[in-house]
Design a protein around this motif. Structure first.
Motif, PDB file in Angstrom:
ATOM      1  N   ALA A 163       0.848  -1.187   0.000  1.00 19.37           N
ATOM      2  CA  ALA A 163       0.000   0.000   0.000  1.00 19.37           C
ATOM      3  C   ALA A 163       0.882   1.234   0.000  1.00 19.37           C
ATOM      4  CB  ALA A 163      -0.913   0.022   1.226  1.00 19.37           C
ATOM      5  N   ARG A 164       0.442   2.260  -0.677  1.00 17.99           N
ATOM      6  CA  ARG A 164       1.139   3.548  -0.647  1.00 17.99           C
ATOM      7  C   ARG A 164       0.612   4.295   0.570  1.00 17.99           C
ATOM      8  NH1 ARG A 164       5.704   5.558  -2.643  1.00 17.99           N
ATOM      9  NH2 ARG A 164       5.704   7.781  -2.281  1.00 17.99           N
ATOM     10  N   VAL A 165       1.490   4.686   1.495  1.00 17.64           N
ATOM     11  CA  VAL A 165       1.079   5.346   2.732  1.00 17.64           C
ATOM     12  C   VAL A 165       1.864   6.637   2.915  1.00 17.64           C
ATOM     13  CG1 VAL A 165       0.959   5.158   5.247  1.00 17.64           C
ATOM     14  CG2 VAL A 165       0.479   3.166   3.841  1.00 17.64           C
ATOM     15  N   LYS A 166       1.115   7.694   3.159  1.00 22.98           N
ATOM     16  CA  LYS A 166       1.712   8.999   3.454  1.00 22.98           C
ATOM     17  C   LYS A 166       1.113   9.480   4.770  1.00 22.98           C
ATOM     18  CE  LYS A 166       2.369  13.625   1.595  1.00 22.98           C
ATOM     19  NZ  LYS A 166       2.116  14.526   0.456  1.00 22.98           N
ATOM     20  N   THR A 167       1.973   9.834   5.720  1.00 20.71           N
ATOM     21  CA  THR A 167       1.495  10.311   7.015  1.00 20.71           C
ATOM     22  C   THR A 167       1.969  11.725   7.278  1.00 20.71           C
ATOM     23  OG1 THR A 167       3.413   9.478   8.250  1.00 20.71           O
ATOM     24  CG2 THR A 167       1.539   7.973   7.972  1.00 20.71           C
ATOM     25  N   LYS A 168       1.239  12.382   8.150  1.00 26.69           N
ATOM     26  CA  LYS A 168       1.623  13.719   8.605  1.00 26.69           C
ATOM     27  C   LYS A 168       1.248  13.811  10.072  1.00 26.69           C
ATOM     28  CE  LYS A 168       1.084  18.608   7.705  1.00 26.69           C
ATOM     29  NZ  LYS A 168       0.385  19.621   6.933  1.00 26.69           N
ATOM     30  N   GLY A 169       2.196  14.186  10.905  1.00 23.00           N
ATOM     31  CA  GLY A 169       1.940  14.350  12.323  1.00 23.00           C
ATOM     32  C   GLY A 169       2.592  13.310  13.215  1.00 23.00           C
ATOM     33  N   LEU A 170       3.253  12.312  12.624  1.00 21.95           N
ATOM     34  CA  LEU A 170       3.969  11.316  13.416  1.00 21.95           C
ATOM     35  C   LEU A 170       5.434  11.734  13.571  1.00 21.95           C
ATOM     36  CD1 LEU A 170       2.551   8.042  11.819  1.00 21.95           C
ATOM     37  CD2 LEU A 170       1.934   9.062  14.023  1.00 21.95           C
ATOM     38  N   LYS A 171       6.138  11.146  14.519  1.00 21.27           N
ATOM     39  CA  LYS A 171       7.551  11.470  14.716  1.00 21.27           C
ATOM     40  C   LYS A 171       8.349  11.187  13.453  1.00 21.27           C
ATOM     41  CE  LYS A 171      11.426  10.823  17.828  1.00 21.27           C
ATOM     42  NZ  LYS A 171      11.866  10.257  19.112  1.00 21.27           N
ATOM     43  N   TRP A 172       8.079  10.038  12.816  1.00 22.44           N
ATOM     44  CA  TRP A 172       8.754   9.675  11.572  1.00 22.44           C
ATOM     45  C   TRP A 172       7.691   9.542  10.489  1.00 22.44           C
ATOM     46  CZ3 TRP A 172      10.027   6.533  15.993  1.00 22.44           C
ATOM     47  CH2 TRP A 172      11.208   6.929  16.615  1.00 22.44           C
ATOM     48  N   ASP A 173       7.342  10.644   9.856  1.00 19.61           N
ATOM     49  CA  ASP A 173       6.332  10.597   8.802  1.00 19.61           C
ATOM     50  C   ASP A 173       6.832   9.751   7.641  1.00 19.61           C
ATOM     51  OD1 ASP A 173       4.152  12.023   9.821  1.00 19.61           O
ATOM     52  OD2 ASP A 173       5.136  13.928   9.411  1.00 19.61           O
ATOM     53  N   THR A 174       5.886   9.127   6.947  1.00 26.33           N
ATOM     54  CA  THR A 174       6.218   8.267   5.814  1.00 26.33           C
ATOM     55  C   THR A 174       5.594   8.816   4.543  1.00 26.33           C
ATOM     56  OG1 THR A 174       4.275   6.865   6.036  1.00 26.33           O
ATOM     57  CG2 THR A 174       6.202   6.233   7.308  1.00 26.33           C
ATOM     58  N   ASP A 175       6.202   8.482   3.447  1.00 29.08           N
ATOM     59  CA  ASP A 175       5.662   8.729   2.107  1.00 29.08           C
ATOM     60  C   ASP A 175       6.303   7.652   1.241  1.00 29.08           C
ATOM     61  OD1 ASP A 175       4.544   9.592  -0.218  1.00 29.08           O
ATOM     62  OD2 ASP A 175       5.478  11.569  -0.199  1.00 29.08           O
ATOM     63  N   TRP A 176       5.784   6.441   1.375  1.00 28.10           N
ATOM     64  CA  TRP A 176       6.426   5.303   0.745  1.00 28.10           C
ATOM     65  C   TRP A 176       5.434   4.188   0.428  1.00 28.10           C
ATOM     66  CZ3 TRP A 176       9.871   3.916   5.552  1.00 28.10           C
ATOM     67  CH2 TRP A 176       9.083   3.428   6.576  1.00 28.10           C
ATOM     68  N   GLU A 177       5.934   3.235  -0.304  1.00 31.10           N
ATOM     69  CA  GLU A 177       5.217   1.987  -0.563  1.00 31.10           C
ATOM     70  C   GLU A 177       5.556   1.063   0.609  1.00 31.10           C
ATOM     71  OE1 GLU A 177       2.686  -0.222  -3.141  1.00 31.10           O
ATOM     72  OE2 GLU A 177       3.424   1.808  -3.395  1.00 31.10           O
ATOM     73  N   ASN A 189       6.280   3.618  15.307  1.00 30.57           N
ATOM     74  CA  ASN A 189       6.336   5.063  15.164  1.00 30.57           C
ATOM     75  C   ASN A 189       5.825   5.701  16.452  1.00 30.57           C
ATOM     76  OD1 ASN A 189       6.588   7.609  13.895  1.00 30.57           O
ATOM     77  ND2 ASN A 189       5.941   6.723  11.940  1.00 30.57           N
ATOM     78  N   HIS A 190       5.930   7.007  16.561  1.00 32.92           N
ATOM     79  CA  HIS A 190       5.513   7.688  17.778  1.00 32.92           C
ATOM     80  C   HIS A 190       4.633   8.888  17.461  1.00 32.92           C
ATOM     81  CE1 HIS A 190       8.175   5.570  20.624  1.00 32.92           C
ATOM     82  NE2 HIS A 190       8.923   5.415  19.559  1.00 32.92           N
ATOM     83  N   LEU A 191       3.651   9.101  18.329  1.00 37.74           N
ATOM     84  CA  LEU A 191       2.843  10.308  18.253  1.00 37.74           C
ATOM     85  C   LEU A 191       3.666  11.449  18.829  1.00 37.74           C
ATOM     86  CD1 LEU A 191      -0.514   8.842  19.577  1.00 37.74           C
ATOM     87  CD2 LEU A 191       0.232   9.044  17.224  1.00 37.74           C
ATOM     88  N   VAL A 192       3.457  12.643  18.316  1.00 32.84           N
ATOM     89  CA  VAL A 192       4.176  13.822  18.783  1.00 32.84           C
ATOM     90  C   VAL A 192       3.237  14.593  19.701  1.00 32.84           C
ATOM     91  CG1 VAL A 192       5.411  15.894  18.060  1.00 32.84           C
ATOM     92  CG2 VAL A 192       5.447  13.856  16.611  1.00 32.84           C
ATOM     93  N   PRO A 193       3.547  14.694  21.005  1.00 33.78           N
ATOM     94  CA  PRO A 193       2.607  15.306  21.948  1.00 33.78           C
ATOM     95  C   PRO A 193       2.147  16.711  21.564  1.00 33.78           C
ATOM     96  CG  PRO A 193       4.413  14.264  23.116  1.00 33.78           C
ATOM     97  CD  PRO A 193       4.756  14.216  21.646  1.00 33.78           C
ATOM     98  N   GLU A 194       3.016  17.492  20.977  1.00 34.57           N
ATOM     99  CA  GLU A 194       2.632  18.861  20.621  1.00 34.57           C
ATOM    100  C   GLU A 194       1.792  18.933  19.342  1.00 34.57           C
ATOM    101  OE1 GLU A 194       6.855  18.118  19.235  1.00 34.57           O
ATOM    102  OE2 GLU A 194       5.806  17.872  21.117  1.00 34.57           O
ATOM    103  N   ASN A 195       1.609  17.801  18.662  1.00 34.24           N
ATOM    104  CA  ASN A 195       0.803  17.767  17.448  1.00 34.24           C
ATOM    105  C   ASN A 195      -0.365  16.800  17.656  1.00 34.24           C
ATOM    106  OD1 ASN A 195      -0.244  17.906  14.923  1.00 34.24           O
ATOM    107  ND2 ASN A 195       1.435  16.862  13.912  1.00 34.24           N
ATOM    108  N   PRO A 196      -1.565  17.302  17.967  1.00 33.74           N
ATOM    109  CA  PRO A 196      -2.686  16.412  18.281  1.00 33.74           C
ATOM    110  C   PRO A 196      -3.404  15.818  17.074  1.00 33.74           C
ATOM    111  CG  PRO A 196      -3.379  18.675  18.468  1.00 33.74           C
ATOM    112  CD  PRO A 196      -1.898  18.694  18.136  1.00 33.74           C
ATOM    113  N   ILE A 197      -2.973  16.142  15.847  1.00 34.71           N
ATOM    114  CA  ILE A 197      -3.669  15.662  14.656  1.00 34.71           C
ATOM    115  C   ILE A 197      -2.743  14.789  13.830  1.00 34.71           C
ATOM    116  CG2 ILE A 197      -4.788  16.338  12.498  1.00 34.71           C
ATOM    117  CD1 ILE A 197      -5.636  18.914  13.913  1.00 34.71           C
TER     118      ILE A 197
END
Length: 88
Positions: free
Chosen positions: A37-51, A62-70
């Motif tokens: 699957a092609r996955v692109k994330t925004k808001g995680l510690k290590w964002d992805t944009d990859w297959e 991966n990790h959630l970033v406390p200062e970014n709630p979305i």
């Protein structure tokens, strides 16, 4: 939602149109049941944009970033979202 955070308990809110719960700090996005699957994330510690595939790139700790709630996730195939439910 504030009460969910203060209680530090596993409480899930479900109605006919939505589902909410408190996400913990560690999460993963896995292509389960599909070759890739092609996955692109925004808001995680290590964002992805990859297959992603179980034979290649995966985001298992991966990790959630406390200062970014979305968190935003875009994918072209179904993926499994996992998150840690035990206290750190």
């Amino acid at each position: 939602m504030s009460l969910l955070h203060k209680l530090h308990r596993e409480i899930y809110v479900l109605d006919g149109e939505s589902f909410a719960w408190l996400l913990r700090e560690t999460c993963g996005i896995l292509p389960v049941g599909v070759d890739s699957a092609r996955v692109k994330t925004k808001g995680l510690k290590w964002d992805t944009d990859w297959e992603t595939s179980l034979n290649g790139n995966v985001s298992t700790s991966n990790h959630l970033v406390p200062e970014n709630p979305i968190i935003q996730i875009e994918t072209d195939r179904p993926v499994l979202w996992t998150c840690e439910i035990r206290p750190l």
